[in-house]
Design an enzyme around this catalytic site. Structure first.
Site, mmCIF file in Angstrom:
data_model
loop_
_atom_site.group_PDB
_atom_site.id
_atom_site.type_symbol
_atom_site.label_atom_id
_atom_site.label_comp_id
_atom_site.label_asym_id
_atom_site.label_seq_id
_atom_site.Cartn_x
_atom_site.Cartn_y
_atom_site.Cartn_z
ATOM 1 N N HIS A 1 -6.673 -0.430 1.963
ATOM 2 C CA HIS A 1 -6.857 -1.071 3.250
ATOM 3 C C HIS A 1 -8.119 -2.153 3.600
ATOM 4 O O HIS A 1 -7.955 -2.934 4.004
ATOM 5 C CB HIS A 1 -6.455 -0.198 4.648
ATOM 6 C CG HIS A 1 -5.107 0.151 4.666
ATOM 7 N ND1 HIS A 1 -4.089 -0.887 5.105
ATOM 8 C CD2 HIS A 1 -4.266 1.387 4.731
ATOM 9 C CE1 HIS A 1 -2.800 -0.144 5.096
ATOM 10 N NE2 HIS A 1 -3.001 1.224 4.926
ATOM 11 N N HIS B 1 -5.856 5.068 -0.799
ATOM 12 C CA HIS B 1 -5.192 4.378 0.068
ATOM 13 C C HIS B 1 -6.071 3.418 1.134
ATOM 14 O O HIS B 1 -5.775 2.205 1.296
ATOM 15 C CB HIS B 1 -3.974 5.418 0.672
ATOM 16 C CG HIS B 1 -3.245 4.552 1.625
ATOM 17 N ND1 HIS B 1 -1.645 4.259 1.429
ATOM 18 C CD2 HIS B 1 -3.254 4.312 3.014
ATOM 19 C CE1 HIS B 1 -1.334 3.981 2.290
ATOM 20 N NE2 HIS B 1 -2.223 3.561 3.184
ATOM 21 N N GLU B 2 -6.740 4.406 1.849
ATOM 22 C CA GLU B 2 -7.573 3.623 3.021
ATOM 23 C C GLU B 2 -8.513 2.761 2.267
ATOM 24 O O GLU B 2 -9.002 1.567 2.724
ATOM 25 C CB GLU B 2 -8.322 4.699 3.505
ATOM 26 C CG GLU B 2 -7.491 5.822 4.322
ATOM 27 C CD GLU B 2 -6.317 5.098 5.367
ATOM 28 O OE1 GLU B 2 -6.565 3.941 5.797
ATOM 29 O OE2 GLU B 2 -5.055 5.776 5.585
ATOM 30 N N GLU C 1 0.107 -2.913 4.189
ATOM 31 C CA GLU C 1 0.196 -1.662 3.474
ATOM 32 C C GLU C 1 0.404 -1.742 1.871
ATOM 33 O O GLU C 1 0.274 -1.177 1.137
ATOM 34 C CB GLU C 1 1.762 -1.147 4.206
ATOM 35 C CG GLU C 1 1.972 0.403 3.770
ATOM 36 C CD GLU C 1 0.891 1.317 4.186
ATOM 37 O OE1 GLU C 1 -0.045 1.229 5.116
ATOM 38 O OE2 GLU C 1 1.159 2.549 3.823
HETATM 39 CO CO CO Z 1 -1.399 2.540 5.289
#
Ligand code: CO
Length: 502
Positions: A264, A260-261, A290
């Site tokens: 980003h 997830h990170e 996101e």
């Molecule tokens: Co996020």
């Protein structure tokens, strides 16, 4: 120097200070000793005040006024002038005293939240939060809004999006998702117990680095550290940091927060370097940000193809621990749907109920329809209604998220908006790239990253979120892409009858 060069000089200086502030924030989460908090808060407030002074300086306003009618500017330059003018008008609405008070109140509230959460006692947090909510209500009035005060809050994170639109979007989500999750809950359940063995810290760390490298996260322009809550932060496209959290008794936490990170961070590393400090050099909105993390975490990182490539790698990092597990079992475990207490560890379907609860609460809080004292009871009531769950204490209830203590009200809806954008963008990426699953099975992530670079990352903030979505997918944000993706995937995993009817 031309007027545009003068503008660039001023904006880059402000961006430099903002990034210094971000370095201080990163350091606070990753390195700062416990006693450093009070002076760090003061340092951050001082910097915020300096940035505010530059952002509201009359010379900047005069320069922007002159540049507005400059016909020699190209499209990107004109966009930078337009966006900087919007920012300037917005910052004019704040007094320096308000900015400093807000910054200090946020620091105090954040500390109170941390103590309250440790003690699982909302009353330790309530007085500071009350003061902060009062400031946020004032902020809505300062900024102005047409229909609902909460419009002014969402606008800071998802510019141009209105409370009424989010309400309508979530009504649609509720209508389709509640019934679908109910159907899943009644099906044969998935076993994910093997993910909660003891997985040594060092092995998890090494696996996380491999996953980031595979996504083409650039370690020459970033680094990973450990923090209590995983996050990513950017000081420029050439220095984008990620953090992860390792729970030795749950491999899932590290894997999907790391991806997830990483998602980003890929967005920030892909922003146009030559536009550093200029509005166009920035991300579009938090929803679009996101969308990039969710796309990698869920659409890619929880796909069968991804684990066809990575299960053997996982097995080599954790010798003996996953021996009897085949790829189908791992895939099902990665996608177990189960109503739960904690938003950050929720599956990708029930996740949206967590967001809807927060949205409903903060919308009412900002409008003055409820007060801070009522929050724990209201929270618990909504968890029962949406997720069928009894909340045993505040630490795992109302105190679980940091956002409100940061003054981030209006932020939560962007998480769901991001998932829905992710499904829509991924649908188009697949259609345009061709056999994307086939590439992912081979561990070839570059074609997907190239597609994202070209369509989402490289344009920076040249388009609004709504324009970008129309441009790339030919239509506005449409929840049906998420629902189609969810039905296809979960009907298969849970062997639901609706697989054929959907
Ligand atoms: Co996020």
């Amino acid at each position: 120097m031309t007027d545009y060069e003068k503008l660039k000089h001023k904006l880059v200086k402000m961006a430099d200070l903002q990034h210094i502030l971000a370095v201080l924030g990163w350091d606070r989460e990753v390195n700062m000793p416990p006693k450093g908090g009070a002076f760090r808060a003061q340092q951050a407030a001082t910097l915020s005040g300096m940035i505010h002074n530059l952002a509201t300086a009359p010379e900047l306003g005069e320069l922007l006024e002159k540049l507005k009618d400059d016909t020699t500017l190209d499209a990107v330059q004109a966009k930078n002038v337009a966006l900087a003018s919007e920012d300037y008008l917005k910052s004019q609405k704040y007094s320096e005293a308000f900015v400093v008070e807000l910054s200090q109140t946020i620091s105090q509230t954040n500390e109170a939240w941390a103590k309250a959460r440790t003690a699982s006692d909302f009353s330790l947090y309530a007085p500071s939060l009350k003061k902060l909510v009062e400031l946020k209500r004032q902020e809505c009035e300062l900024l102005g809004y047409e229909e609902h005060p909460y419009d002014a809050m969402i606008d800071q994170y998802e510019p141009g999006t209105k409370t009424a639109e989010v309400t309508e979007l979530f009504d649609g989500v509720r209508e389709q998702l509640v019934a679908f999750v109910e159907e899943i809950n009644q099906a044969q359940q998935v076993d994910n117990a093997f993910l909660t063995q003891h997985f040594p810290r060092e092995d998890q760390w090494n696996f996380s680095l491999e996953l980031l490298k595979q996504m083409h996260y650039d370690f020459e322009a970033g680094r990973q550290d450990i923090s209590l809550h995983p996050f990513s932060t950017s000081f420029s496209p050439l220095d984008v940091r990620v953090t992860t959290r390792i729970n030795e008794n749950n491999l899932a936490e590290m894997i999907w927060s790391c991806i997830h990170e990483g998602g980003h961070a890929l967005y920030e590393q892909g922003l146009p370097v030559e536009q550093y400090g200029m509005p166009v050099g920035s991300y579009v909105s938090l929803g679009v940000h996101e969308s990039q993390s969710r796309l990698w975490e869920n659409n890619v990182g929880r796909s069968l193809a991804y684990w066809q490539h990575n299960l053997e790698k996982a097995k080599s990092h954790f010798p003996g621990q996953l021996d009897g597990i085949d790829v189908e079992e791992f895939y099902r475990a990665a996608n177990k749907v189960e109503p739960s207490l904690i938003r950050t560890s929720a599956d990708e379907l029930t996740y949206h109920f967590h967001v809807m609860i927060r949205f409903e609460i903060e919308k009412a809080l900002i409008a003055g329809e409820i007060e801070v004292e009522e929050l724990p009871a209201l929270w618990n009531e909504k968890y029962k209604a949406y997720l069928g769950i009894d909340v045993p204490n505040d630490a795992v209830g109302i105190l679980q998220d940091v956002h409100w203590s940061h003054g981030s009200i209006g932020y939560f809806p962007t998480y769901s908006i991001g998932s829905f954008y992710a499904a829509q963008y991924y649908h188009h990426a697949k259609a345009e790239i061709g056999d994307l699953d086939g590439l992912i099975v081979k561990g070839e992530m570059k074609p997907l990253l190239d597609w994202l670079r070209k369509h989402i990352h490289q344009p920076g903030k040249f388009h609004t979120a709504k324009e970008l979505c129309e441009k790339v997918t030919g239509e506005p944000l449409n929840f049906n892409y998420f629902m189609e993706y969810a039905r296809e995937k979960y009907s298969n995993i849970y062997a639901l009858a609706s697989e054929t009817s959907a």
